[in-house]
Design an enzyme around this catalytic site. Structure first.
Site, PDB file in Angstrom:
ATOM      1  N   ASP A   8       1.264  -1.005   0.032  1.00  0.00           N
ATOM      2  CA  ASP A   8      -0.028   0.363  -0.216  1.00  0.00           C
ATOM      3  C   ASP A   8       0.807   1.249   0.355  1.00  0.00           C
ATOM      4  OD1 ASP A   8      -2.989   0.589   0.637  1.00  0.00           O
ATOM      5  OD2 ASP A   8      -1.843   2.142   2.163  1.00  0.00           O
ATOM      6  N   GLU A  50       1.809  -0.379  -5.055  1.00  0.00           N
ATOM      7  CA  GLU A  50       0.663   0.747  -5.705  1.00  0.00           C
ATOM      8  C   GLU A  50       0.669   1.798  -5.462  1.00  0.00           C
ATOM      9  OE1 GLU A  50      -3.354   2.116  -3.414  1.00  0.00           O
ATOM     10  OE2 GLU A  50      -1.924   2.097  -2.165  1.00  0.00           O
TER      11      GLU A  50
END
Lengths: 695, 695
Positions: free
Chosen positions: B416, B445
């Site tokens: 993330d 990401e």
């Protein structure tokens, strides 16, 4: 926010954003990672080939650029630290380009020759981060007490730095105290956040964290003439040549050619380039118009070097003696002209090398020496050198020849077809010669594919001929100028010759006088270096049928030109060339290449570009801006709107400014969108100077 | 002229032009030059940042490219020598791209994982140079005797090389003798020049001179899944969640979610990615639609990690136990699915780290811990980690967590927001983890600017989310696909997710079902990796007003979906996704990225690209070619002409070939210019397979 400092040239550099030197404490290094705490990558100036150095010329405004960013929202700053050839250290602040690619840039102009070193340094800019947050949050009433206390702590930390001036430290202490003082309102606290003096102090001496120091790179700075100059080429044998009673021509000599020097100098040229001045082969000599048959009196091509009279270290007897040549070099110098000699490493069949060093050529199975060829064609007036039979012997001989001409006062060599010789030979030769004499310049006649052209520049050639002659439409010129002024500018300096004895493009053949005029205007203003081969000013535009060369090419015969008569009749471009060179000398912005920026017009034949040099980088410490608008269709008048990004020269979009056309003297008030009409038959280009007084 | 050899996969590589290994004798090295005798530069695969390695996945068809040229007209050859991780050596012949930039290329597919080394070797190709000249000169009657004797000498020189097979040496001796034999006519000599067997012998074992050996580079080859896969994302808490009598929802568990695995597998996906499975913070928990107020039963965002129930090493009690998770991983594996776990390095205010390791966060002057913020906004459900207070402590903790999940059977981590953490942390973590277990894959990401996105890939991330969701027009997609399949392909592997819980683009919001269909078709065929977040197949296209996210976002609540009902009503894209994944599995050309080539259409909404994999590089040793034609305007029918450069798959321009549409089964005879009609409301894309039988 960075302070603009004008540096005294005696320092060896000029800068748009020099900062006081202070020691830095790097963030803890991590030997187990390649990436630094704040990533720094894609440095410029740089070259694509490892092991070679980028280069610049003395006085060049060099963009030092790097990609730097950090995680999250905190702000960073980026510096470049320069070490001059004599070890002087200086620090310069980069600004973000805000281009979406995290590029940072500062313009610095090294003026001292030699090998510079530079490294980028990135850091958390703690004041800027706090000021950004405090500005927003105090104004919004969010975390106000916290922001004031954070600021006070930050100012105290800065005040504790002993490398700051005492007055500044006292000012920082006072600001910290005021941020904590309950009687100071939040509005007054906001004024501290916005205080210009404090911001200037932090710009000059940022409060740094996570200091990351990048790798150290080198930049070779060569003398200005390596990158800047107006060149003129003539055949000395033609200058002062006379037709004799029998119709044959008596060769000009260095003495007669010297009489042409004042005229070349008066046109404002800096460099005079001479095709080879050596004895010309007699065996298989080429006749007029490149024919295989020679008539008596045909002088032959100067590039067919060598005869019983001598080789590359010898002056052609028709031109005079070595002493005459030295006198010619001195006379040129007296006229402010430097001489560039041709270096063409090939031999006529009667060159002394052929008998003394047959191992420097290729011997065929039948015992003959191989001619130059492009199968099945053969060029029987030339033996190419084989660099692999005796590489050490050839190195020594070429070095001897180059030193010989340097001893005669020559410091510029125009190298014929370097791409037909091994790249590593040039790398060695140029490094060896410039180690001995850093002022020597080699211009590559590298009319070849991009990969070898660029590799020759990377290997050491200070200048290169370019594709300019074949870039004639607006679209072609935009692509070309964008490429040479940016993509390849860290290692290749193009010399924008408008013509050569080998190249008379169709554009010139069929474009008439407007073509000659607009090409000269573009070459002289877009190129920091450009060149003209004699005869251009007489609009000599007739080609040998089926070729891209002049008919009755001067390579194979004497050319007797009536310079004065043409000028008297108004048939000479010399006055225009003279004016172009005057403009170049008066405008330092034109003596740069990397500052070229393309602008826009709505017409597909109207090319627009501008060059700006900030005062901090200018030798005369004055801003200089030139806008060029050129109609490159030599057969029409065009009227259109020119669109300018005026921020390049510090004018806000929409504001107006005064321009003067340096060719016609016309003056206009311009802004970011301007009507122009350019009639190719009258004056195909505007060369506009932006006057400093802005309305 | 190079021989095409199909290599047995057991060797660890496949090649389009493998040559027999022979020792080479380098030309005399020149320690005083950087350039070699034959310049070799701009090698690929490569990365722009020094110190990092390019990478490929096992089975990837990698273009090994280099710029090589020599002075003059003589011909050169270029080889690449590969050294596999186990030290096996192989030699491959590059072909010139004839692109004007002196680029050479060969496709080799390394199938063995690990660090490969490679180096380029250039040489004078003496046979090719002679054959070129002899062909022209003997035919023209120029230097015929000389060419015959030169050839005889050359053949003898080759015959003397003991590394050639005996039969070949005998054949070369015979050819030399015939070239010298007076009774052999010049026409017969020409036949020797053109002899295919001799040419093949010289292609496999060139007669070399001036052999120049370039630097040795490294290439990291990772497992196939690092570059190839169809991903599916679901929230396990939604799968099997049930509405209770009081209207609140009972969370799904790993056990109920496992019941959905066969359906995901039946759609043909390879990887199932789970948002964080850890306890969710209770303090400042976000309510539905990202509101600050929570209602009883609101589950909170899984990215607000940590509560009294545990942190990053713990399973959310609602989902079950660690043993349940292991069972889920095993059940997935039984269905042919790999599990990807989320790695989100941040903490909810009640994460155990906050009390146990406050030094891993930023403590403000008022003693509180700093929330995540983008001033003046604050995100009070999240504490960002401060990586600089105790870098070693954080390294150890994250490594412990990653090892913990690897021990549960996880080998893929979807990271993330990696761009909000220090780059050097990721470089260290990925190197450390993959040193222990080379099969572990990290997906970044990295929805950020190009510079940090690319640096994360260079630092080690095997895959990256990309700008794909925001590239919707033909022009945008052409630029995007050209970039990811070539410019950045040596270091960055994009995963073309069509949607995420964070991204519901306006194209999908307003494009209707055609938009969902065409985006899936492009992602699945253009990307070697692509992904779908659950709900896409139900055309969930309503956004929270003013946002680019779904309304009633699953991040903040349970989503109960009626998969079977939608499919029964014909309201599901699942059958289409299933077909796309079947096509991907059947066609190895689609499981490559670098082989994507853009072709052309006359319509500004009809995108055309093709992928070809030669038999020599294919796991099943059969040529595979797919052409995709997509109408990216979801509101219209378009008819236009598609223009193909059919040479990409070995069809001569103008020749016809058969194609079958893998979606509809329609068959056509196509050539280089073809009419297409694509009705977005019916079937917005052709996915055409080129049948091997050509007419």
């Amino acid at each position: 926010m960075a302070t603009t400092t004008r540096t005294a040239p005696s320092k060896g550099w000029r800068s748009t954003a020099e900062l006081p030197l202070r020691p830095v404490t790097p963030y803890q290094a991590r030997p187990d990672t390649v990436a630094g705490r704040i990533p720094l990558t894609l440095p410029r100036p740089s070259v694509p080939d490892p092991g070679f150095r980028p280069s610049a010329f003395a006085g060049e405004a060099v963009p030092f650029q790097v990609t730097a960013f950090r995680e999250g929202h905190d702000l960073i700053g980026v510096h470049v630290r320069l070490f001059s050839p004599t070890g002087e250290e200086s620090l310069h602040r980069l600004s973000p380009l805000h281009d979406g690619f995290d590029r940072w840039c500062v313009l610095v102009s090294p003026t001292a020759q030699g090998i510079w070193r530079f490294r980028f340094e990135a850091f958390g800019d703690d004041f800027a981060t706090w000021a950004h947050a405090a500005e927003l949050k105090i104004a919004a009433g969010v975390d106000v007490a916290l922001m004031r206390e954070s600021g006070a702590l930050l100012f105290q930390r800065a005040a504790a730095e002993k490398t700051r001036p005492t007055a500044e430290r006292r000012r920082l202490e006072a600001a910290a105290a005021r941020l904590r003082e309950a009687t100071v309102t939040d509005d007054a606290a906001l004024e501290i956040v916005r205080d210009g003096d404090l911001a200037a102090a932090f710009a000059a001496r940022p409060l740094q964290s996570l200091v990351t120091i990048g790798a150290t790179y080198e930049l070779l700075v060569e003398r200005e003439r390596a990158g800047v100059g107006a060149w003129y080429e003539f055949f000395p044998r033609s200058e002062g040549a006379t037709v004799q009673q029998d119709g044959t021509v008596r060769s000009g000599t260095f003495r007669t050619a010297a009489q042409r020097l004042p005229a070349v100098a008066a046109m404002g040229f800096d460099v005079l380039y001479l095709p080879p001045i050596h004895p010309i082969g007699e065996r298989n000599r080429k006749g007029r118009n490149n024919t295989l048959e020679t008539n008596p009196g045909d002088p032959g091509s100067p590039w067919a070097i060598g005869s019983s009279a001598g080789g590359h270290d010898t002056v052609h007897p028709d031109l005079g003696t070595l002493a005459d040549f030295r006198d010619f070099v001195n006379a040129a110098a007296d006229n402010g002209l430097e001489i560039a000699l041709d270096l063409a490493l090939q031999a006529a069949p009667d060159h002394p090398w052929v008998t003394e060093h047959p191992e420097w050529f290729t011997t065929l199975p039948d015992g003959t020496i191989a001619y130059a060829e492009n199968p099945p064609k053969k060029y029987q007036d030339i033996y190419p050198v084989n660099f692999d039979n005796d590489p050490d012997g050839i190195r020594a001989e070429v070095l001897r020849i180059v030193r010989h001409w340097i001893a005669q006062g020559v410091k510029i060599f125009r190298v014929d077809n370097p791409h037909t010789k091994p790249l590593q030979f040039w790398e060695w030769l140029i490094a060896t010669v410039t180690d001995e004499n850093p002022d020597v310049i080699f211009l590559a006649e590298a009319f070849t594919r991009p990969a070898p052209m660029q590799r020759l520049a990377i290997a050491g050639f200070q200048q290169s001929y370019s594709y300019f002659t074949w870039r004639n439409t607006k679209a072609e010129l935009e692509e070309f100028l964008g490429s040479v002024s940016d993509e390849t500018a860290d290692f290749m300096r193009p010399n924008l010759f408008v013509n050569t004895p080998d190249i008379l493009t169709e554009y010139l053949q069929y474009g008439g006088r407007p073509a000659y005029r607009v090409r000269a205007a573009i070459a002289a203003t877009a190129g920091a270096s450009y060149g003209v081969y004699a005869g251009y000013e007489l609009y000599e535009n007739v080609a040998r049928p089926g070729s891209e060369e002049n008919i009755d090419n001067e390579k194979y015969e004497y050319k007797l030109r009536d310079w004065a008569g043409a000028q008297a009749r108004g048939d000479s471009l010399a006055p225009f060339l003279t004016r172009l060179n005057e403009i170049r000398r008066a405008h330092p912005a034109l003596r740069q290449l990397r500052n070229l920026r393309l602008h826009w017009s709505d017409d597909d034949a109207v090319l627009v570009y501008a060059k700006h040099l900030p005062a901090a980088l200018s030798p005369d410490a004055v801003d200089d801006t030139i806008i060029v608008v050129a109609n490159v269709d030599p057969h029409s008048a065009r009227q259109t709107t020119v669109h300018l990004d005026t921020r390049q020269w510090g004018v806000r979009p929409g504001d107006s400014f005064e321009v003067v056309d340096l060719i016609t003297g016309a003056e206009w008030t311009w802004a970011d969108h301007n009507f122009v009409r350019l009639d190719a038959f009258h004056e195909p280009a505007h060369i506009l100077h932006v006057k400093k007084e802005q309305r």
